[in-house]
Write a protein that holds these residues in place. Structure first.
Motif, PDB file in Angstrom:
ATOM      1  N   ILE A 129     -10.858   9.797  -3.157  1.00  0.00           N
ATOM      2  CA  ILE A 129      -9.611   9.278  -2.585  1.00  0.00           C
ATOM      3  C   ILE A 129      -8.507   9.333  -3.640  1.00  0.00           C
ATOM      4  CG2 ILE A 129      -8.433   7.229  -1.670  1.00  0.00           C
ATOM      5  CD1 ILE A 129     -10.999   6.412  -0.367  1.00  0.00           C
ATOM      6  N   ILE A 154      -5.112  11.756  -3.550  1.00  0.00           N
ATOM      7  CA  ILE A 154      -3.745  11.250  -3.700  1.00  0.00           C
ATOM      8  C   ILE A 154      -3.049  11.934  -4.882  1.00  0.00           C
ATOM      9  CG2 ILE A 154      -2.399   9.176  -4.279  1.00  0.00           C
ATOM     10  CD1 ILE A 154      -4.482   7.587  -2.631  1.00  0.00           C
ATOM     11  N   ALA A 190       0.813  -1.217   0.000  1.00  0.00           N
ATOM     12  CA  ALA A 190       0.000   0.000   0.000  1.00  0.00           C
ATOM     13  C   ALA A 190       0.846   1.266   0.000  1.00  0.00           C
ATOM     14  CB  ALA A 190      -0.927   0.001   1.206  1.00  0.00           C
ATOM     15  N   SER A 225     -10.631  -0.135  -2.984  1.00  0.00           N
ATOM     16  CA  SER A 225     -11.683   0.885  -3.035  1.00  0.00           C
ATOM     17  C   SER A 225     -12.958   0.302  -3.631  1.00  0.00           C
ATOM     18  CB  SER A 225     -11.234   2.076  -3.875  1.00  0.00           C
ATOM     19  OG  SER A 225     -10.078   2.651  -3.327  1.00  0.00           O
ATOM     20  N   LYS A 276      -4.963   0.532  -3.248  1.00  0.00           N
ATOM     21  CA  LYS A 276      -5.902   1.545  -2.788  1.00  0.00           C
ATOM     22  C   LYS A 276      -7.309   0.986  -2.916  1.00  0.00           C
ATOM     23  CE  LYS A 276      -6.187   5.167  -5.285  1.00  0.00           C
ATOM     24  NZ  LYS A 276      -5.368   5.984  -6.114  1.00  0.00           N
TER      25      LYS A 276
END
Ligand SMILES: Nc1nc2c(ncn2[C@@H]2O[C@H](COP(=O)(O)OP(=O)(O)OP(=O)(O)O)[C@@H](O)[C@H]2O)c(=O)[nH]1
Ligand SMILES: [Mg+2]
Length: 454
Positions: free
Chosen positions: A132, A136, A14, A115, A454
């Motif tokens: 999200i 990022i 991750a 996700s 993610k």
């Protein structure tokens, strides 16, 4: 929300690739706990408590040591059982650990799969999942702030409020259809029409804010073009605030296309400098001009620069080169080198075109131009701007189209069934934004663009 139960347990690194103090590997799925147990050869720590563990390979050798943290379903990011393993952040050790997890029965996660599972398990809607990714990828503070607002549900709440109104309206219409003797009266009594118009106004308001969010995310493509030596590269440098492009007094200095990412009044912009446009026999320059034209065709906004001291007519220039290429609404004419003439820097109109006189070299009038560029984009971020994507705006456009159809069928034809059908389509289009009505292929496209882990 489909609430699919995933049988596989996925694993991925991750943290970003490279060296670091800590590297995190995530495991999610029904076997996350049992796999982690075999890896650590020990009971797992209490839920949400960090426990120090050694991570073993298949020979019983220690691969690495670090922390294990368990998040039991449904209170985890994905809604499944999740284990986070925090080891040391080197690419070799992280890959060895991941390989070990795959040996123990985990599957390598695809891009965005964590996700996607979070979305499928109702942990968040599509807008939040996309936020999200946008957070990022954010390249400016303003973009990051608005991504956080989307993540926290600011955008989704607005969409859901409109959806509720729309469903309420549909109930009225369906009720009217169910009583055919009174249908016409129902449709004509003004209640349905006023509800419909209210929904149209609400969608327009969300559309307006979402447009700002999309600009923040995607920015504006601004291309600088004009004849050789007009001062295009000088203008790029003045806007960028550095000496990015080569400037000389030789006509034909810039031959290749040059991109520079900048931010003007908070609006992200990709600024493109191009080769000067002229008839030429030089093959390199010809290719440069071909590329320039291609950029011009794709621009959101074209800055057409000409040299004020040469007494040129910029409109002729525009017509010569851009007649077939250009939507004139996307054009600002820029008279450069005002320092060589007795003209001052100003913004005015030239036969209906926006026209600005500047001196790129002396940095005169550049702020006026910057304001004109952000005004052209309609960029006025508010305090609560949320991040948005083209996909969202497309969905809203379709929603508006179906609402307009419903309006016509109601007012002109009093056709209850058709009104109902248009409203159903409007609801589906609007629901696509948060994922209430999303086709699987759309989900594949959205989550496939995320990064792994993610
Ligand atoms: N006096 C004055 N000279 C300028 C101004 N802007 C550019 N110049 C000069 O004009 C010449 C050409 O400038 P560039 O920026 O290289 O022009 P360009 O349009 O990029 O030219 P090409 O790349 O050859 O197409 C240089 O000598 C610059 O110093 C200005 O505002 N005032
Ligand atoms: Mg140049």
């Amino acid at each position: 929300m489909t609430n699919t139960v995933n049988q596989t347990t996925i694993a991925a690194i991750a943290t970003p690739p490279g060296r670091g103090g800590v590297g995190v590997i995530r495991l999610s799925g029904p076997k996350a706990y049992s796999i982690a147990q075999v890896l650590t050869q020990k009971d797992l720590p209490k839920a949400r408590f960090a426990g120090f563990r050694q991570f073993f390979d298949d020979q019983g050798e220690v691969l690495d040591e670090g922390l294990a943290i368990c998040f039991p379903n449904p209170n985890s990011f994905t809604g499944e059982d999740v284990v986070e393993l925090q080891g040391h952040g080197g690419p070799v050790i992280q890959n060895a650990l991941l390989t070990r997890l795959l040996e123990l029965g985990a599957t390598a996660a695809k891009a965005g799969e964590f996700s996607m599972r979070a979305f499928e398990n109702g942990k968040m809607d599509l807008v939040q999942a996309e936020a999200i990714a946008d957070l990022i990828d954010a390249t400016s503070q303003a973009a990051a702030r608005s991504a956080v607002r989307s993540l926290q549900g600011v955008f989704s709440n607005k969409v859901n409020t409109v959806l509720e109104k729309l469903i309420h309206l549909r109930l009225h219409v369906e009720a009217a259809i169910d009583f055919p003797e009174e249908e016409i009266d129902f449709l004509a009594d003004g209640k349905i029409l006023s509800l419909l118009e209210e929904v149209q106004t609400s969608v327009a308001a969300v559309q307006q804010s979402a447009r700002q969010g999309q600009l923040l995310r995607e920015g504006l493509q601004v291309v600088i073009a004009g004849k050789p030596n007009a001062g295009k590269s000088s203008l790029l440098n003045a806007l960028a605030g550095n000496d990015r492009a080569i400037v000389t007094d030789i006509a034909g200095t810039t031959r290749d296309v040059l991109h520079e990412k900048i931010s003007l009044n908070g609006l992200p912009i990709t600024l493109t400098d191009t080769a000067g446009l002229r008839e030429t026999g030089d093959v390199v320059e010809k290719e440069g001009i071909r590329r320039a034209i291609k950029e011009i065709e794709q621009a959101d906004l074209l800055l057409l620069v000409y040299d004020l001291s040469q007494g040129e007519n910029p409109l002729e220039l525009a017509q010569n080169y851009f007649e077939n290429h250009l939507d004139y609404k996307r054009l600002i004419l820029i008279g450069n080198k005002c320092d060589l003439t007795d003209q001052s820097a100003e913004l005015n109109d030239l036969q209906g075109f926006r026209h600005i006189t500047v001196s790129a070299k002396q940095d005169v009038g550049v702020q006026v131009l910057i304001d004109a560029i952000t005004a052209h984009a309609g960029f006025q971020p508010e305090e609560d701007t949320f991040i948005a994507r083209t996909r969202h705006l497309d969905a809203m456009k379709r929603t508006q189209r179906y609402l307009a159809e419903a309006h016509e069928q109601l007012v002109v034809y009093h056709a209850g069934e058709l009104v109902a059908e248009s409203l159903r389509l409007a609801q589906n289009a609007l629901g696509e934004i948060t994922g209430d009505f999303s086709a699987d292929d759309l989900l594949g496209v959205i989550f496939g663009s995320f990064c792994i882990g993610k």
